[in-house]
Each structure stands twice: as C-alpha cells, then as structure tokens.
Design an enzyme around this catalytic site. Structure first.
Site, PDB file in Angstrom:
ATOM      1  CE1 TYR A 111      -4.082  -2.000   0.552  1.00  0.00           C
ATOM      2  CE2 TYR A 111      -2.619  -3.333   1.899  1.00  0.00           C
ATOM      3  CZ  TYR A 111      -3.804  -3.172   1.222  1.00  0.00           C
ATOM      4  OH  TYR A 111      -4.723  -4.189   1.213  1.00  0.00           O
ATOM      5  CG  ASN A 134     -10.935  -2.126  -8.036  1.00  0.00           C
ATOM      6  OD1 ASN A 134     -11.482  -1.625  -9.006  1.00  0.00           O
ATOM      7  ND2 ASN A 134     -10.030  -3.075  -8.150  1.00  0.00           N
ATOM      8  CB  CYS A 142      -7.319  -4.039  -5.726  1.00  0.00           C
ATOM      9  SG  CYS A 142      -8.833  -4.964  -5.813  1.00  0.00           S
ATOM     10  CG  HIS A 143      -5.421  -9.714  -7.650  1.00  0.00           C
ATOM     11  ND1 HIS A 143      -6.141  -9.117  -8.668  1.00  0.00           N
ATOM     12  CD2 HIS A 143      -4.398 -10.368  -8.243  1.00  0.00           C
ATOM     13  CE1 HIS A 143      -5.580  -9.407  -9.830  1.00  0.00           C
ATOM     14  NE2 HIS A 143      -4.510 -10.164  -9.595  1.00  0.00           N
ATOM     15  CD  GLU A 169      -1.976 -11.769 -11.512  1.00  0.00           C
ATOM     16  OE1 GLU A 169      -1.047 -11.105 -10.996  1.00  0.00           O
ATOM     17  OE2 GLU A 169      -3.070 -11.268 -11.809  1.00  0.00           O
TER      18      GLU A 169
END
Length: 183
Positions: A111, A134, A142-143, A169
């Site tokens: 953050y 979001n 945002c993950h 990912e």
C-alpha cells in the site's frame, strides 16, 4: 483498458446498459457495462445463480468479450486485459486505480509503495480505502497489493480468492484449490 475519462457519480445510482454473471474458478462475478465500457466487475455471494449476459435492446458483445478474456486469464493464457474500462470514483480513487494497472502480472507491491507511485507517500491508508471500493475487480488488479510485510490483507472477494489470483499469476499448479475447498 481504462479510457482515462474521469467520472464522478454516486455509486448507489449506478446504472448500466447490460449486466451479466459469469461462473469462474473462484466463484461468480457480476459484470456491468455502460456506454461501451465496463463499469463494474464484482464478486457475488456464494449460492447465487449464474446467468448469461443480458442487455437492453439485444446482445452485449462487450460483456461476452469480458467473459472470454476472464476465462483466458483463469486458464493462464491471458496476462493483460484489453477491455474499455470506466471506473467511477473520486479523482484520488481514479489515480490509485490507474496505478494498480501498472503493477505487472505476477508482481505485488505494498500500500505504501502504491501511495508513493501516485505522489502521496503518506496516504497508504487512503490507498487501502480506494482499493476497498475498486469497482472492477481482477481487471483493475487490487489483488496485487499486500501489507508492508508482504502478507495478504483485505480483499473484497476474501483472502482465499486473493491468494488464488496471486498463485495463478505466479504459475502455481493448482491455484484455485483453496477456493474449491471453501465452496
């Protein structure tokens, strides 16, 4: 792709031209489009029933394409979405969401790092609040944001889904095993 138009509206008054619910490996997602852009992609509660895209006046090619791209993403075949996006929020929220789009696939940031990227290094908590609202989950990633110690912190879909998206990912063999265990 976010079209860059700044739009500030009351989120409770959000309307759309078409709406769809997609079944995915991490649960149901609801998508909404308006004026040729995706304005919402959000998690639905467990137990909701999936349905096909619906539109005022006919089929909705944009949501069909969104569903195709999401399935390719979950299959590990898509690293970058190419959809017209129009998230709606405050100028600060829009800055945060734009910066999220710059976090590469498979990478994370904190953050605080995200706050620094938008020129507001002391706004880590405000960044967290922008992530909390979001309107376009997964596609505005945002993950990919973690706590300062690298630990997973809040996510609208739940920490299991956040972990699954990051595992996907990062090339995990079975990234959705935690989500399936809960369903």
């Amino acid at each position: 792709m976010y079209d860059g138009r700044d739009a500030m509206v009351d989120q409770t008054a959000l309307t759309w031209d078409c709406l769809a619910v997609f079944a995915t490996p991490i649960g149901l997602l609801q998508a909404a489009a308006r004026e040729g852009a995706l304005v919402r992609l959000s998690f639905l509660p467990q137990g909701s029933a999936p349905q096909r895209a619906v539109a005022q006046g006919g089929p909705c090619p944009l949501l069909s394409e969104a569903e195709r791209q999401l399935h390719a993403y979950f299959a590990g075949q898509l690293r970058a979405f190419s959809l017209p996006l129009r998230p709606e929020g405050t100028p600060f929220q829009l800055d945060v969401w734009r910066a999220l789009g710059e976090i590469p696939y498979g990478c994370t940031c904190t953050y605080g790092e995200l706050a620094a990227r938008i020129g507001r290094p002391r706004a880590a908590r405000a960044v967290g609040m922008a992530l909390h609202v979001n309107p376009i989950a997964i596609i505005i990633p945002c993950h990919r944001v973690t706590g300062c110690n690298g630990k997973l912190t809040g996510y609208a879909g739940g920490l299991e889904k956040k972990a699954a998206l990051l595992a996907l990912e990062q090339g995990a063999a079975d990234p959705f095993s935690l989500c399936h265990a809960r369903q």
